[in-house]
Design an enzyme around this catalytic site. Structure first.
Site, short mmCIF file in Angstrom:
data_model
loop_
_atom_site.label_atom_id
_atom_site.label_comp_id
_atom_site.label_asym_id
_atom_site.label_seq_id
_atom_site.Cartn_x
_atom_site.Cartn_y
_atom_site.Cartn_z
N ASP A 129 0.88 -1.16 0.00
CA ASP A 129 0.00 0.00 0.00
C ASP A 129 0.92 1.21 0.00
O ASP A 129 2.08 1.09 -0.30
CB ASP A 129 -0.91 -0.02 1.23
CG ASP A 129 -0.27 -0.77 2.38
OD1 ASP A 129 0.87 -0.41 2.72
OD2 ASP A 129 -0.88 -1.72 2.89
N ARG A 308 -5.94 1.27 6.45
CA ARG A 308 -6.36 1.18 5.05
C ARG A 308 -7.79 1.67 4.92
O ARG A 308 -8.42 2.07 5.90
CB ARG A 308 -6.21 -0.26 4.57
CG ARG A 308 -4.79 -0.76 4.76
CD ARG A 308 -4.58 -2.13 4.22
NE ARG A 308 -4.43 -2.10 2.77
CZ ARG A 308 -3.73 -2.99 2.08
NH1 ARG A 308 -3.10 -3.96 2.70
NH2 ARG A 308 -3.65 -2.93 0.78
N TYR A 316 1.92 -5.26 10.18
CA TYR A 316 3.13 -5.95 9.74
C TYR A 316 3.93 -6.29 10.99
O TYR A 316 4.24 -5.40 11.77
CB TYR A 316 4.04 -5.02 8.93
CG TYR A 316 3.61 -4.76 7.52
CD1 TYR A 316 4.08 -5.55 6.48
CD2 TYR A 316 2.78 -3.69 7.21
CE1 TYR A 316 3.72 -5.30 5.18
CE2 TYR A 316 2.41 -3.43 5.91
CZ TYR A 316 2.88 -4.24 4.90
OH TYR A 316 2.52 -3.98 3.61
N PRO A 393 10.03 -3.90 3.96
CA PRO A 393 8.90 -2.98 3.74
C PRO A 393 8.94 -1.78 4.67
O PRO A 393 8.02 -0.97 4.68
CB PRO A 393 7.69 -3.86 4.05
CG PRO A 393 8.17 -4.82 5.06
CD PRO A 393 9.62 -5.07 4.75
C1 LIG Z 1 2.55 -9.49 1.84
C2 LIG Z 1 3.39 -8.41 1.27
C3 LIG Z 1 3.30 -7.13 1.78
C4 LIG Z 1 4.09 -6.11 1.27
N1 LIG Z 1 3.97 -4.86 1.78
C5 LIG Z 1 4.71 -3.87 1.27
C6 LIG Z 1 4.55 -2.53 1.73
O1 LIG Z 1 3.76 -2.24 2.59
N2 LIG Z 1 5.29 -1.56 1.17
C7 LIG Z 1 6.14 -1.83 0.16
O2 LIG Z 1 6.77 -0.91 -0.34
N3 LIG Z 1 6.32 -3.06 -0.30
C8 LIG Z 1 5.62 -4.09 0.23
N4 LIG Z 1 5.77 -5.32 -0.26
C9 LIG Z 1 6.65 -5.47 -1.39
C10 LIG Z 1 5.93 -5.02 -2.66
O3 LIG Z 1 4.71 -5.69 -2.76
C11 LIG Z 1 6.81 -5.27 -3.85
O4 LIG Z 1 7.99 -4.50 -3.72
C12 LIG Z 1 6.12 -4.91 -5.16
O5 LIG Z 1 4.91 -5.63 -5.28
C13 LIG Z 1 7.04 -5.24 -6.32
O6 LIG Z 1 6.34 -5.16 -7.51
P1 LIG Z 1 6.77 -6.04 -8.76
O7 LIG Z 1 5.74 -5.81 -9.79
O8 LIG Z 1 8.18 -5.77 -9.09
O9 LIG Z 1 6.74 -7.56 -8.26
P2 LIG Z 1 5.54 -8.41 -7.67
O10 LIG Z 1 4.55 -7.57 -6.98
O11 LIG Z 1 6.15 -9.52 -6.92
O12 LIG Z 1 4.81 -8.98 -8.97
C14 LIG Z 1 5.39 -10.00 -9.74
C15 LIG Z 1 4.30 -10.67 -10.55
O13 LIG Z 1 4.92 -11.59 -11.43
C16 LIG Z 1 4.24 -12.82 -11.41
N5 LIG Z 1 5.22 -13.86 -11.72
C17 LIG Z 1 6.26 -14.27 -10.97
N6 LIG Z 1 6.95 -15.21 -11.62
C18 LIG Z 1 6.35 -15.39 -12.81
C19 LIG Z 1 6.60 -16.24 -13.91
N7 LIG Z 1 7.62 -17.09 -13.93
N8 LIG Z 1 5.77 -16.17 -14.96
C20 LIG Z 1 4.72 -15.33 -14.97
N9 LIG Z 1 4.43 -14.50 -13.94
C21 LIG Z 1 5.24 -14.54 -12.88
C22 LIG Z 1 3.68 -12.93 -10.02
O14 LIG Z 1 2.55 -13.78 -10.00
C23 LIG Z 1 3.32 -11.48 -9.72
O15 LIG Z 1 2.01 -11.16 -10.11
C24 LIG Z 1 5.00 -6.36 0.23
C25 LIG Z 1 5.09 -7.65 -0.30
C26 LIG Z 1 4.30 -8.67 0.21
C27 LIG Z 1 4.42 -10.05 -0.35
#
Ligand SMILES: Cc1cc2nc3c(=O)[nH]c(=O)nc-3n(C[C@H](O)[C@H](O)[C@H](O)COP(=O)(O)OP(=O)(O)OC[C@H]3O[C@@H](n4cnc5c(N)ncnc54)[C@H](O)[C@@H]3O)c2cc1C
Length: 641
Positions: A129, A308, A316, A393
């Site tokens: 978020d 939220r 967290y 985070p």
């Molecule tokens: C529970 C949780 C809480 C979080 N809270 C925070 C927060 O409060 N603040 C913050 O800054 N960050 C937080 N984070 C981290 C934040 O969510 C990530 O930094 C951010 O989502 C990164 O975005 P991204 O698109 O790079 O990767 P991701 O969000 O990880 O997205 C990657 C996507 O790729 C897909 N994928 C993966 N491998 C494959 C594959 N081989 N083939 C096809 N698709 C694939 C996955 O299904 C996913 O949808 C949190 C993470 C989690 C898990």
């Protein structure tokens, strides 16, 4: 005197139609096998060169954990293979915040792309978020900020709590905050993508092999990236599809298949912290339950509270340190009751009664790591977001930085594809974003121990002071608006011209100030004049145009840009509108009522286009934007910036 800063910028940033080149250098491919480890399992990354291509496969020698199952092509059924040629120019792997930002950007630049995700369903309530200022500005520039603001929970105040002398907790500090908490980022971005381009995220699909055609990699029209995709049907059966694209972008998160397939490791700390996250509807007498809080107790660890929308409160809790080498962590062993109980202990003596958990609990591991490279094969395969950097985070940046990676990359790919700019612009992606990732990891390294450490009541004051200091010093960086990209082919640090606009820093986003439309007196914020639509913009700060001489200079500048052989004219395809590649906007500083639109040259104010000439003057209802002061431009004198 006419100053030429803007003109020099235009010279450098744009290539005339006659001087375009691909800018691609020679490719170097690893030809021998490289042995590495993946989550403790030895693996061989084998690059098998053939006459014209190199095929990259991951061969896992031991059974894999949860995250790497996706690499295995099930052998129990023989999949159908579909060969898809032509089609999209770009394949985005992963539809998290980074992939969806990229898709939305490419859609606005008319790039043909596909976006796939291995998950069968969209994340209902996203992981992260806290959208920071700069991310909100970008969403506004895409034109769908209203959807976000409608549901966002503004995080106006941050409170720091620490141990009190009586062994409980006390509030030590409050500070202002500008982020907005939104749970449904992925949902909103997916819907917006569909609305703008008709493209949907293709689900239950993952890449299983990657092949690069080395012979055609220098040809900007070629599609040298061959990817085999595995589709899972709803009934569990699978079939494969072969596609060819010009660019492959790994937005596939911390355990990125794309990154590992390229053999790019993540470098950093070997241990990871394990966080339990739970969204709740709860009742508590803790006074800051609706503020963004960090709560450190002397006995029970650290808690982060993020309020939220609709009364939901997210907790967290850092549960423990985890060593990937030992790989002893079983995520399923952590229950939501355990997370809530940990939160309850930290908040004591305040009560916490949870009425409902919204999305159940999630446990995630995170370490501070950075990929040594963000791209491969002459920038034909690139990484964005968590795929190339990961951190805790605690500074609320993962999603924001990941989205801004994609924002940085999107227009560069689009303009390389449509031939507006040389493909070497893609080198600036890693140059610019690596520095941000490094700064973020530094900040995280400073904040993480301050938040995670157990502190005694005696150390509480000192600890809060340190935390406050780090938060304060990192505030502008965390908001995203303080990001400055260093000198490159895109950014010239023209120190001898900086006095012309003292607060406009090359490489940094321009501040937004209110100006008025000369034609109809409507107030606009400068950012509203610059939607993210893939165009370049030149802003002429014209000064006081009541002077005949000053207007003559403006006239000459108009011809220089938009005249028959002007800089802008020369980079615009003949069949397109003159402002379709570069839009020239003029903001003057004469009293609006003493100047008429018709006095401006048609090169800067074409017929029927009333939104090219603006003025920094008092509005009827919204005061004076003082844009010239905001940009640090002299109010008097004859300069044009
Ligand atoms: C529970 C949780 C809480 C979080 N809270 C925070 C927060 O409060 N603040 C913050 O800054 N960050 C937080 N984070 C981290 C934040 O969510 C990530 O930094 C951010 O989502 C990164 O975005 P991204 O698109 O790079 O990767 P991701 O969000 O990880 O997205 C990657 C996507 O790729 C897909 N994928 C993966 N491998 C494959 C594959 N081989 N083939 C096809 N698709 C694939 C996955 O299904 C996913 O949808 C949190 C993470 C989690 C898990």
């Amino acid at each position: 005197m006419l100053d030429w800063w803007a003109i020099q910028f235009a010279h450098v940033a744009l290539l005339s139609r006659n001087s375009m080149s691909s800018g691609l250098g020679a490719t170097k491919v690893n030809e021998g096998p490289i042995v590495g480890t993946h989550h403790g399992s030895p693996m061989i990354l084998s690059a098998l060169p053939s006459a014209s291509s190199v095929r990259i496969e991951l061969l896992f020698l031991e059974s894999e954990g949860l995250d790497s199952k996706s690499h295995k092509v099930p052998t129990t059924s023989v999949p159908d293979v579909l060969i898809m040629e032509g089609g999209a120019d770009v394949l985005i792997v992963g539809a998290g915040p980074s992939g969806l930002m990229l898709a939305n950007w490419l859609a606005r630049c008319n790039v043909s792309f596909r976006i796939i995700d291995k998950k069968p369903n969209q994340t209902l309530s996203g992981h992260a978020d806290g959208l920071q200022c700069r991310t909100l500005e970008v969403i506004e520039s895409f034109g769908f900020i209203d959807q976000i603001l409608k549901i966002a929970n503004p995080l106006v105040e941050v409170c720091l709590w620490g141990p009190s002398p009586d062994g409980h907790i006390q509030r030590n500090y409050r500070l202002a905050n500008t982020a907005k908490g939104v749970s449904y980022i992925e949902k909103i971005f997916s819907e917006e993508l569909k609305r703008v381009s008709g493209v949907s995220v293709e689900r239950s699909i993952e890449p299983i092999s990657l092949q690069i055609d080395r012979e055609t990699i220098h040809d900007p029209h070629s599609k040298p990236i061959h990817v085999q995709l595995m589709h899972r049907r709803a009934d569990g059966s699978i079939y494969n599809e072969d596609i060819q694209v010009k660019y492959l972008i790994g937005c596939d998160g911390a355990h990125s298949w794309v990154r590992r397939t390229l053999g790019i490791p993540m470098i950093g700390e070997s241990s990871e912290s394990v966080w339990g996250v739970v969204d709740t509807m709860c009742v508590s007498d803790f006074p800051d339950i609706r503020c963004c809080c960090t709560v450190q107790s002397s006995a029970s660890g650290t808690l982060k509270i993020i309020p939220r929308e609709k009364g939901i409160v997210r907790f967290y809790v850092q549960l423990r340190q985890y060593s990937p080498v030992a790989d002893t962590m079983d995520r399923s062993s952590v229950t939501s009751s355990e997370i809530i109980e940990a939160a309850r202990n930290i908040l004591k003596p305040y009560s916490l009664v949870v009425h409902r958990e919204m999305i159940g609990q999630t446990v995630y591991r995170v370490g501070q790591r950075l990929a040594p490279r963000f791209s491969s094969f002459n920038n034909r395969v690139l990484l964005s977001g968590d795929a190339c950097h990961s951190h805790s985070p605690k500074v609320g940046q993962g999603m924001n930085v990941s989205m801004m990676d994609a924002y940085n990359l999107g227009w560069k790919i689009a303009q390389t594809l449509n031939g507006t700019i040389t493909s070497s612009v893609l080198d600036t992606y890693e140059y610019e974003r690596r520095k941000i990732a490094e700064d973020l990891l530094d900040l995280d390294r400073k904040i993480a121990p301050l938040i995670s450490q157990k502190i005694s009541p005696e150390d509480a004051v000192e600890s809060t002071r340190n935390l406050r200091k780090v938060f304060k010093s990192g505030k502008v960086f965390m908001s995203g608006v303080g990001v400055i990209y260093g000198p490159s082919m895109l950014t010239i640090d023209h120190s001898d011209a900086l006095h012309l606009a003292r607060h406009v820093h090359p490489g940094r986003r321009i501040d937004s100030h209110q100006v008025l439309c000369q034609a109809d007196a409507r107030p606009w914020n400068v950012h509203e004049l610059m939607p993210s639509d893939g165009r370049w913009r030149i802003v002429i700060l014209a000064g006081d145009v009541r002077e005949v001489e000053q207007m003559e200079k403006i006239n000459r500048l108009g011809s220089l840009f938009n005249g028959e052989n002007g800089l802008v004219t020369n980079v615009t395809p003949r069949e397109c509108r003159l402002d379709s590649v570069v839009q020239v906007l003029t903001i003057h500083r004469s009293p609006r009522k003493e100047v008429e639109l018709v006095h401006f040259p048609s090169t800067l104010c074409p017929p029927f286009d009333y939104e090219k000439i603006f003025v920094d003057d008092e509005s009827y209802l919204k005061g004076h934007g003082q844009a010239y002061e905001g940009f640090g431009v002299h109010l008097h004198g004859e300069s044009i910036t």
